[in-house]
Write a protein that holds these residues in place. Structure first.
Motif, PDB file in Angstrom:
ATOM      1  N   LYS A 170       0.807  -1.208   0.000  1.00 55.29           N
ATOM      2  CA  LYS A 170       0.000   0.000   0.000  1.00 55.29           C
ATOM      3  C   LYS A 170       0.848   1.268   0.000  1.00 55.29           C
ATOM      4  O   LYS A 170       0.325   2.369  -0.075  1.00 55.29           O
ATOM      5  CB  LYS A 170      -0.931   0.009   1.215  1.00 55.29           C
ATOM      6  CG  LYS A 170      -1.999  -1.093   1.180  1.00 55.29           C
ATOM      7  CD  LYS A 170      -2.954  -0.951   2.353  1.00 55.29           C
ATOM      8  CE  LYS A 170      -4.041  -2.026   2.293  1.00 55.29           C
ATOM      9  NZ  LYS A 170      -4.989  -1.890   3.431  1.00 55.29           N
ATOM     10  N   SER A 171       2.157   1.090   0.116  1.00 57.98           N
ATOM     11  CA  SER A 171       3.040   2.263   0.219  1.00 57.98           C
ATOM     12  C   SER A 171       4.171   2.196  -0.802  1.00 57.98           C
ATOM     13  O   SER A 171       5.306   2.509  -0.494  1.00 57.98           O
ATOM     14  CB  SER A 171       3.619   2.357   1.633  1.00 57.98           C
ATOM     15  OG  SER A 171       2.617   2.435   2.603  1.00 57.98           O
ATOM     16  N   ALA A 172       3.859   1.744  -2.029  1.00 64.78           N
ATOM     17  CA  ALA A 172       4.892   1.651  -3.052  1.00 64.78           C
ATOM     18  C   ALA A 172       5.192   3.026  -3.627  1.00 64.78           C
ATOM     19  O   ALA A 172       4.350   3.917  -3.617  1.00 64.78           O
ATOM     20  CB  ALA A 172       4.449   0.691  -4.153  1.00 64.78           C
ATOM     21  N   GLY A 173       6.415   3.180  -4.144  1.00 66.42           N
ATOM     22  CA  GLY A 173       6.779   4.424  -4.803  1.00 66.42           C
ATOM     23  C   GLY A 173       7.754   5.256  -4.006  1.00 66.42           C
ATOM     24  O   GLY A 173       8.314   4.821  -2.995  1.00 66.42           O
ATOM     25  N   VAL A 174       7.958   6.487  -4.492  1.00 63.65           N
ATOM     26  CA  VAL A 174       8.855   7.447  -3.850  1.00 63.65           C
ATOM     27  C   VAL A 174       8.032   8.645  -3.407  1.00 63.65           C
ATOM     28  O   VAL A 174       7.270   9.208  -4.184  1.00 63.65           O
ATOM     29  CB  VAL A 174       9.962   7.912  -4.815  1.00 63.65           C
ATOM     30  CG1 VAL A 174      10.805   9.013  -4.181  1.00 63.65           C
ATOM     31  CG2 VAL A 174      10.840   6.742  -5.224  1.00 63.65           C
ATOM     32  N   PHE A 175       8.177   9.033  -2.159  1.00 65.05           N
ATOM     33  CA  PHE A 175       7.462  10.188  -1.620  1.00 65.05           C
ATOM     34  C   PHE A 175       8.480  11.235  -1.192  1.00 65.05           C
ATOM     35  O   PHE A 175       9.423  10.939  -0.461  1.00 65.05           O
ATOM     36  CB  PHE A 175       6.587   9.768  -0.435  1.00 65.05           C
ATOM     37  CG  PHE A 175       5.454   8.855  -0.826  1.00 65.05           C
ATOM     38  CD1 PHE A 175       4.194   9.367  -1.087  1.00 65.05           C
ATOM     39  CD2 PHE A 175       5.661   7.487  -0.973  1.00 65.05           C
ATOM     40  CE1 PHE A 175       3.156   8.535  -1.456  1.00 65.05           C
ATOM     41  CE2 PHE A 175       4.627   6.648  -1.350  1.00 65.05           C
ATOM     42  CZ  PHE A 175       3.366   7.170  -1.594  1.00 65.05           C
ATOM     43  N   ARG A 176       8.274  12.464  -1.650  1.00 60.19           N
ATOM     44  CA  ARG A 176       9.223  13.534  -1.379  1.00 60.19           C
ATOM     45  C   ARG A 176       8.728  14.406  -0.228  1.00 60.19           C
ATOM     46  O   ARG A 176       7.543  14.714  -0.133  1.00 60.19           O
ATOM     47  CB  ARG A 176       9.453  14.370  -2.636  1.00 60.19           C
ATOM     48  CG  ARG A 176       9.942  13.516  -3.795  1.00 60.19           C
ATOM     49  CD  ARG A 176      10.397  14.342  -4.974  1.00 60.19           C
ATOM     50  NE  ARG A 176      10.736  13.484  -6.105  1.00 60.19           N
ATOM     51  CZ  ARG A 176      11.879  12.808  -6.228  1.00 60.19           C
ATOM     52  NH1 ARG A 176      12.813  12.914  -5.286  1.00 60.19           N
ATOM     53  NH2 ARG A 176      12.105  12.045  -7.279  1.00 60.19           N
ATOM     54  N   PHE A 177       9.674  14.808   0.642  1.00 60.10           N
ATOM     55  CA  PHE A 177       9.347  15.604   1.825  1.00 60.10           C
ATOM     56  C   PHE A 177      10.294  16.792   1.904  1.00 60.10           C
ATOM     57  O   PHE A 177      11.416  16.661   2.390  1.00 60.10           O
ATOM     58  CB  PHE A 177       9.468  14.761   3.096  1.00 60.10           C
ATOM     59  CG  PHE A 177       8.576  13.562   3.126  1.00 60.10           C
ATOM     60  CD1 PHE A 177       7.311  13.643   3.679  1.00 60.10           C
ATOM     61  CD2 PHE A 177       9.000  12.352   2.609  1.00 60.10           C
ATOM     62  CE1 PHE A 177       6.479  12.541   3.717  1.00 60.10           C
ATOM     63  CE2 PHE A 177       8.177  11.242   2.641  1.00 60.10           C
ATOM     64  CZ  PHE A 177       6.911  11.341   3.198  1.00 60.10           C
ATOM     65  N   PRO A 178       9.891  17.973   1.410  1.00 61.83           N
ATOM     66  CA  PRO A 178      10.767  19.145   1.500  1.00 61.83           C
ATOM     67  C   PRO A 178      10.785  19.723   2.908  1.00 61.83           C
ATOM     68  O   PRO A 178       9.775  19.751   3.609  1.00 61.83           O
ATOM     69  CB  PRO A 178      10.136  20.133   0.513  1.00 61.83           C
ATOM     70  CG  PRO A 178       8.692  19.759   0.487  1.00 61.83           C
ATOM     71  CD  PRO A 178       8.643  18.259   0.690  1.00 61.83           C
ATOM     72  N   ARG A 179      11.957  20.167   3.339  1.00 62.21           N
ATOM     73  CA  ARG A 179      12.126  20.918   4.593  1.00 62.21           C
ATOM     74  C   ARG A 179      11.571  20.204   5.822  1.00 62.21           C
ATOM     75  O   ARG A 179      10.890  20.792   6.655  1.00 62.21           O
ATOM     76  CB  ARG A 179      11.486  22.295   4.480  1.00 62.21           C
ATOM     77  CG  ARG A 179      12.047  23.165   3.383  1.00 62.21           C
ATOM     78  CD  ARG A 179      13.486  23.526   3.594  1.00 62.21           C
ATOM     79  NE  ARG A 179      13.691  24.320   4.788  1.00 62.21           N
ATOM     80  CZ  ARG A 179      14.881  24.727   5.205  1.00 62.21           C
ATOM     81  NH1 ARG A 179      15.973  24.374   4.545  1.00 62.21           N
ATOM     82  NH2 ARG A 179      14.992  25.439   6.301  1.00 62.21           N
ATOM     83  N   VAL A 180      11.839  18.930   5.951  1.00 65.50           N
ATOM     84  CA  VAL A 180      11.456  18.205   7.164  1.00 65.50           C
ATOM     85  C   VAL A 180      12.246  18.749   8.342  1.00 65.50           C
ATOM     86  O   VAL A 180      13.429  19.044   8.233  1.00 65.50           O
ATOM     87  CB  VAL A 180      11.722  16.697   6.991  1.00 65.50           C
ATOM     88  CG1 VAL A 180      11.520  15.956   8.303  1.00 65.50           C
ATOM     89  CG2 VAL A 180      10.789  16.126   5.927  1.00 65.50           C
ATOM     90  N   SER A 181      11.593  18.903   9.487  1.00 68.27           N
ATOM     91  CA  SER A 181      12.201  19.342  10.753  1.00 68.27           C
ATOM     92  C   SER A 181      12.598  20.805  10.761  1.00 68.27           C
ATOM     93  O   SER A 181      13.366  21.225  11.618  1.00 68.27           O
ATOM     94  CB  SER A 181      13.414  18.477  11.137  1.00 68.27           C
ATOM     95  OG  SER A 181      14.606  18.919  10.531  1.00 68.27           O
ATOM     96  N   CYS A 182      12.083  21.617   9.843  1.00 70.37           N
ATOM     97  CA  CYS A 182      12.417  23.040   9.863  1.00 70.37           C
ATOM     98  C   CYS A 182      11.721  23.713  11.041  1.00 70.37           C
ATOM     99  O   CYS A 182      10.865  23.135  11.704  1.00 70.37           O
ATOM    100  CB  CYS A 182      12.023  23.704   8.547  1.00 70.37           C
ATOM    101  SG  CYS A 182      10.256  23.722   8.230  1.00 70.37           S
ATOM    102  N   ALA A 183      12.074  24.966  11.289  1.00 70.17           N
ATOM    103  CA  ALA A 183      11.549  25.677  12.455  1.00 70.17           C
ATOM    104  C   ALA A 183      10.028  25.766  12.435  1.00 70.17           C
ATOM    105  O   ALA A 183       9.371  25.754  13.480  1.00 70.17           O
ATOM    106  CB  ALA A 183      12.159  27.069  12.525  1.00 70.17           C
TER     107      ALA A 183
END
Length: 228
Positions: free
Chosen positions: A117-130
């Protein structure tokens, strides 16, 4: 720099600190699946840019869930095993001897029972930013609890010595379902301290301490000779 943490094999009465297994890929995305198999890395994998130049793209991360999606990644990059951590990380700022910890929202936990159910590539910009501060959020206490202070103090001391740095920060996570198993997932030298609460006083004290230390080193001993 993460290798410095791995080489420590760090543990004390307050917990254990390690790094997720990782792999550097410099070119040829088509070879990534074979390289991952040979290294024995377990999916899903976090993909991080190898070079951080301060641009928006350098802060983007991807989460690859399956072997086929690995070919869609863009080297050069670092692949790091994803560790479930309750969606919260601890950003640990180190300024000389001072330590300041803040909570930040991070990537959500991943179910390994239903990978299809979670195939593929998922992009996450600016994780953990202020902007992703979790300090005032209503969190599960087992997730929100800060790492023990003595653990961080000892870790910071060892890293100051091992890296030769006095201005850096760490991204630390606690493995979900544990109280004392921590991972350092990133280290940044001379980070943006403007994001650290109370940075003005902490940084000023650090600079003053350096000046006072230099003044003491330059001070000459009293001379009893009556030459003047």
């Amino acid at each position: 720099m993460l290798q410095c943490v791995a080489d420590m094999n760090f543990s004390n009465t307050y917990g254990r600190v390690g790094v997720p297994r990782q792999l550097v890929i410099k070119k040829d995305a088509s070879s990534i699946p074979d390289a991952v198999r040979k290294a024995g890395l377990r999916l899903p994998l976090v993909a991080k840019p190898l070079v951080a130049d301060g641009s928006a793209k350098s802060h983007e991360m991807s989460l690859a869930y399956d072997q086929q999606s690995l070919k869609k990644l863009e080297p050069p990059l670092v692949l790091q095993e994803f560790v479930n951590h309750g969606g919260v990380l601890f950003k640990v700022y180190i300024v000389g001897e001072a330590i300041k910890v803040v909570r930040r929202f991070s990537l959500p936990d991943v179910s390994r029972r239903e990978p299809s159910k979670s195939a593929g590539v998922f992009r996450f910009p600016r994780v953990s930013c202020a902007a992703a501060s979790a300090d005032d959020a209503d969190l599960d206490p087992s997730v929100a609890e800060l790492p023990p202070r003595p653990l961080l103090e000892r870790l910071a001391k060892e890293l100051r010595r091992g890296l030769g740095l006095r201005l850096f920060n760490l991204d630390v996570i606690r493995e979900h379902g544990t109280r004392d198993r921590f991972y350092v997932i990133d280290i940044n030298y001379f980070p943006g301290y403007g994001k650290m609460p109370g940075y003005e006083h902490i940084f000023t004290d650090f600079i003053l301490g350096l000046v006072e230390s230099q003044c003491k080193k330059r001070a000459l001993p009293d001379d009893d000779d009556d030459d003047y």
